[in-house]
Design a protein around this motif. Structure first.
Motif, PDB file in Angstrom:
ATOM      1  N   UNK A  68       0.835  -1.204   0.000  1.00 10.13           N
ATOM      2  CA  UNK A  68       0.000   0.000   0.000  1.00 10.13           C
ATOM      3  C   UNK A  68       0.869   1.253   0.000  1.00 10.13           C
ATOM      4  N   UNK A  69       1.939   1.256   0.795  1.00 10.55           N
ATOM      5  CA  UNK A  69       2.841   2.409   0.832  1.00 10.55           C
ATOM      6  C   UNK A  69       3.522   2.601  -0.512  1.00 10.55           C
ATOM      7  N   UNK A  70       3.913   1.526  -1.170  1.00 13.90           N
ATOM      8  CA  UNK A  70       4.543   1.627  -2.484  1.00 13.90           C
ATOM      9  C   UNK A  70       3.564   2.149  -3.521  1.00 13.90           C
ATOM     10  N   UNK A  71       2.313   1.710  -3.448  1.00 10.86           N
ATOM     11  CA  UNK A  71       1.293   2.187  -4.376  1.00 10.86           C
ATOM     12  C   UNK A  71       1.037   3.686  -4.184  1.00 10.86           C
ATOM     13  N   UNK A  72       0.959   4.137  -2.935  1.00  7.86           N
ATOM     14  CA  UNK A  72       0.746   5.566  -2.649  1.00  7.86           C
ATOM     15  C   UNK A  72       1.936   6.389  -3.122  1.00  7.86           C
ATOM     16  N   UNK A  73       3.152   5.903  -2.890  1.00 11.87           N
ATOM     17  CA  UNK A  73       4.348   6.621  -3.341  1.00 11.87           C
ATOM     18  C   UNK A  73       4.391   6.708  -4.858  1.00 11.87           C
ATOM     19  N   UNK A  74       4.013   5.639  -5.558  1.00  8.11           N
ATOM     20  CA  UNK A  74       3.990   5.660  -7.019  1.00  8.11           C
ATOM     21  C   UNK A  74       2.923   6.625  -7.522  1.00  8.11           C
ATOM     22  N   UNK A  75       1.765   6.650  -6.879  1.00  3.35           N
ATOM     23  CA  UNK A  75       0.696   7.554  -7.291  1.00  3.35           C
ATOM     24  C   UNK A  75       1.101   9.007  -7.088  1.00  3.35           C
ATOM     25  N   UNK A  76       1.750   9.314  -5.971  1.00  2.00           N
ATOM     26  CA  UNK A  76       2.199  10.679  -5.719  1.00  2.00           C
ATOM     27  C   UNK A  76       3.305  11.107  -6.673  1.00  2.00           C
ATOM     28  N   UNK A  77       4.049  10.151  -7.191  1.00  2.00           N
ATOM     29  CA  UNK A  77       5.104  10.464  -8.142  1.00  2.00           C
ATOM     30  C   UNK A  77       4.548  10.681  -9.542  1.00  2.00           C
ATOM     31  N   UNK A  78       3.558   9.916  -9.934  1.00  2.00           N
ATOM     32  CA  UNK A  78       3.036   9.956 -11.302  1.00  2.00           C
ATOM     33  C   UNK A  78       1.966  11.029 -11.488  1.00  2.00           C
ATOM     34  N   UNK A  79       1.087  11.242 -10.523  1.00  2.00           N
ATOM     35  CA  UNK A  79      -0.047  12.144 -10.679  1.00  2.00           C
ATOM     36  C   UNK A  79       0.307  13.597 -10.997  1.00  2.00           C
ATOM     37  N   UNK A  80       1.374  14.202 -10.463  1.00  2.00           N
ATOM     38  CA  UNK A  80       1.669  15.591 -10.833  1.00  2.00           C
ATOM     39  C   UNK A  80       1.972  15.774 -12.319  1.00  2.00           C
ATOM     40  N   UNK A  81       2.320  14.733 -13.030  1.00  2.00           N
ATOM     41  CA  UNK A  81       2.561  14.844 -14.457  1.00  2.00           C
ATOM     42  C   UNK A  81       1.299  15.135 -15.247  1.00  2.00           C
ATOM     43  N   UNK A  82       0.132  14.861 -14.683  1.00  2.00           N
ATOM     44  CA  UNK A  82      -1.137  15.118 -15.357  1.00  2.00           C
ATOM     45  C   UNK A  82      -1.687  16.513 -15.082  1.00  2.00           C
ATOM     46  N   UNK A  83      -1.034  17.281 -14.241  1.00  2.00           N
ATOM     47  CA  UNK A  83      -1.497  18.629 -13.910  1.00  2.00           C
ATOM     48  C   UNK A  83      -1.250  19.560 -15.091  1.00  2.00           C
ATOM     49  N   UNK A  84      -2.105  20.556 -15.297  1.00  2.00           N
ATOM     50  CA  UNK A  84      -1.902  21.494 -16.402  1.00  2.00           C
ATOM     51  C   UNK A  84      -0.670  22.364 -16.164  1.00  2.00           C
ATOM     52  N   UNK A  85      -0.044  22.778 -17.247  1.00  2.00           N
ATOM     53  CA  UNK A  85       1.145  23.627 -17.153  1.00  2.00           C
ATOM     54  C   UNK A  85       0.723  25.058 -16.814  1.00  2.00           C
ATOM     55  N   UNK A  86       1.502  25.710 -15.989  1.00  2.00           N
ATOM     56  CA  UNK A  86       1.247  27.103 -15.628  1.00  2.00           C
ATOM     57  C   UNK A  86       2.436  27.944 -16.052  1.00  2.00           C
ATOM     58  N   UNK A  87       2.179  29.191 -16.318  1.00  2.00           N
ATOM     59  CA  UNK A  87       3.277  30.088 -16.690  1.00  2.00           C
ATOM     60  C   UNK A  87       3.249  31.304 -15.782  1.00  2.00           C
ATOM     61  N   UNK A  88       4.408  31.819 -15.459  1.00  2.00           N
ATOM     62  CA  UNK A  88       4.512  32.981 -14.587  1.00  2.00           C
ATOM     63  C   UNK A  88       4.291  34.238 -15.415  1.00  2.00           C
ATOM     64  N   UNK A  89       3.578  35.171 -14.857  1.00  2.00           N
ATOM     65  CA  UNK A  89       3.347  36.450 -15.515  1.00  2.00           C
ATOM     66  C   UNK A  89       3.154  37.520 -14.450  1.00  2.00           C
ATOM     67  N   UNK A  90       3.233  38.757 -14.876  1.00  2.00           N
ATOM     68  CA  UNK A  90       3.032  39.857 -13.936  1.00  2.00           C
ATOM     69  C   UNK A  90       1.539  40.079 -13.748  1.00  2.00           C
ATOM     70  N   UNK A  91       1.124  40.466 -12.556  1.00  2.00           N
ATOM     71  CA  UNK A  91      -0.303  40.700 -12.335  1.00  2.00           C
ATOM     72  C   UNK A  91      -0.782  41.935 -13.096  1.00  2.00           C
ATOM     73  N   UNK A  92      -2.014  41.907 -13.523  1.00  2.00           N
ATOM     74  CA  UNK A  92      -2.603  43.029 -14.244  1.00  2.00           C
ATOM     75  C   UNK A  92      -3.033  44.080 -13.226  1.00  2.00           C
ATOM     76  N   UNK A  93      -2.566  45.326 -13.371  1.00  2.00           N
ATOM     77  CA  UNK A  93      -2.957  46.347 -12.393  1.00  2.00           C
ATOM     78  C   UNK A  93      -4.438  46.693 -12.519  1.00  2.00           C
ATOM     79  N   UNK A  94      -5.064  46.876 -11.388  1.00  2.00           N
ATOM     80  CA  UNK A  94      -6.475  47.230 -11.371  1.00  2.00           C
ATOM     81  C   UNK A  94      -6.621  48.744 -11.496  1.00  2.00           C
ATOM     82  N   UNK A  95      -7.725  49.176 -11.998  1.00  2.00           N
ATOM     83  CA  UNK A  95      -7.970  50.604 -12.186  1.00  2.00           C
ATOM     84  C   UNK A  95      -8.380  51.236 -10.864  1.00  2.00           C
ATOM     85  N   UNK A  96      -7.416  51.629 -10.073  1.00  2.00           N
ATOM     86  CA  UNK A  96      -7.617  52.297  -8.792  1.00  2.00           C
ATOM     87  C   UNK A  96      -8.485  51.492  -7.827  1.00  2.00           C
ATOM     88  N   UNK A  97      -8.493  50.190  -7.977  1.00  2.00           N
ATOM     89  CA  UNK A  97      -9.299  49.361  -7.103  1.00  2.00           C
ATOM     90  C   UNK A  97      -8.671  49.134  -5.747  1.00  2.00           C
TER      91      UNK A  97
END
Length: 84
Positions: free
Chosen positions: A10-39
Protein backbone atom coordinates in the motif's frame (compact mmCIF):
# COMPACT_ATOMS: atom_id res chain seq x y z
CA UNK A 1 3.69 -11.41 7.95
CA UNK A 2 0.90 -10.81 5.47
CA UNK A 3 -0.02 -7.55 7.24
CA UNK A 4 3.52 -6.24 6.88
CA UNK A 5 3.64 -7.14 3.20
CA UNK A 6 0.27 -5.55 2.52
CA UNK A 7 1.33 -2.37 4.37
CA UNK A 8 4.50 -2.18 2.26
CA UNK A 9 2.48 -2.75 -0.92
CA UNK A 10 0.00 0.00 0.00
CA UNK A 11 2.84 2.41 0.83
CA UNK A 12 4.54 1.63 -2.48
CA UNK A 13 1.29 2.19 -4.38
CA UNK A 14 0.75 5.57 -2.65
CA UNK A 15 4.35 6.62 -3.34
CA UNK A 16 3.99 5.66 -7.02
CA UNK A 17 0.70 7.55 -7.29
CA UNK A 18 2.20 10.68 -5.72
CA UNK A 19 5.10 10.46 -8.14
CA UNK A 20 3.04 9.96 -11.30
CA UNK A 21 -0.05 12.14 -10.68
CA UNK A 22 1.67 15.59 -10.83
CA UNK A 23 2.56 14.84 -14.46
CA UNK A 24 -1.14 15.12 -15.36
CA UNK A 25 -1.50 18.63 -13.91
CA UNK A 26 -1.90 21.49 -16.40
CA UNK A 27 1.14 23.63 -17.15
CA UNK A 28 1.25 27.10 -15.63
CA UNK A 29 3.28 30.09 -16.69
CA UNK A 30 4.51 32.98 -14.59
CA UNK A 31 3.35 36.45 -15.52
CA UNK A 32 3.03 39.86 -13.94
CA UNK A 33 -0.30 40.70 -12.33
CA UNK A 34 -2.60 43.03 -14.24
CA UNK A 35 -2.96 46.35 -12.39
CA UNK A 36 -6.48 47.23 -11.37
CA UNK A 37 -7.97 50.60 -12.19
CA UNK A 38 -7.62 52.30 -8.79
CA UNK A 39 -9.30 49.36 -7.10
CA UNK A 40 -6.71 49.20 -4.35
CA UNK A 41 -7.43 52.69 -3.03
CA UNK A 42 -9.80 53.52 -0.23
CA UNK A 43 -12.82 55.70 -0.79
CA UNK A 44 -12.26 59.33 0.13
CA UNK A 45 -14.68 60.65 2.70
CA UNK A 46 -14.92 64.36 3.52
CA UNK A 47 -13.38 65.26 6.85
CA UNK A 48 -15.81 65.95 9.66
CA UNK A 49 -15.71 69.56 10.78
CA UNK A 50 -17.41 69.24 14.15
CA UNK A 51 -15.35 67.65 16.89
CA UNK A 52 -18.25 65.41 17.91
CA UNK A 53 -18.32 63.87 14.41
CA UNK A 54 -14.67 62.80 14.45
CA UNK A 55 -13.58 59.33 15.53
CA UNK A 56 -10.53 58.24 17.47
CA UNK A 57 -7.58 58.34 16.56
CA UNK A 58 -8.29 60.77 13.71
CA UNK A 59 -9.04 63.87 15.75
CA UNK A 60 -8.03 67.25 14.40
CA UNK A 61 -5.48 69.08 16.55
CA UNK A 62 -8.02 71.78 17.37
CA UNK A 63 -10.33 69.17 18.93
CA UNK A 64 -7.72 67.77 21.32
CA UNK A 65 -7.77 70.70 23.72
CA UNK A 66 -9.87 73.74 24.51
CA UNK A 67 -9.05 76.89 22.54
CA UNK A 68 -8.71 79.06 25.68
CA UNK A 69 -6.39 76.59 27.42
CA UNK A 70 -2.67 77.44 27.61
CA UNK A 71 -1.52 73.95 28.59
CA UNK A 72 1.18 72.20 26.60
CA UNK A 73 0.47 68.92 24.88
CA UNK A 74 2.90 66.13 25.73
CA UNK A 75 3.48 63.10 23.54
CA UNK A 76 2.17 59.81 24.81
CA UNK A 77 4.62 57.36 26.35
CA UNK A 78 5.64 54.43 24.13
CA UNK A 79 5.58 51.12 26.01
CA UNK A 80 7.31 48.12 24.40
CA UNK A 81 8.20 44.60 25.47
CA UNK A 82 11.94 45.14 24.89
CA UNK A 83 14.03 45.16 28.07
CA UNK A 84 16.90 47.14 26.62
Amino acid sequence: MIKALSAIAVAAFIAAALTILPGFAPQVSASTPVPLAKGDRLDIHPAATACSEQTWPNFAASCLRAADSRTTVREARLVTANNR
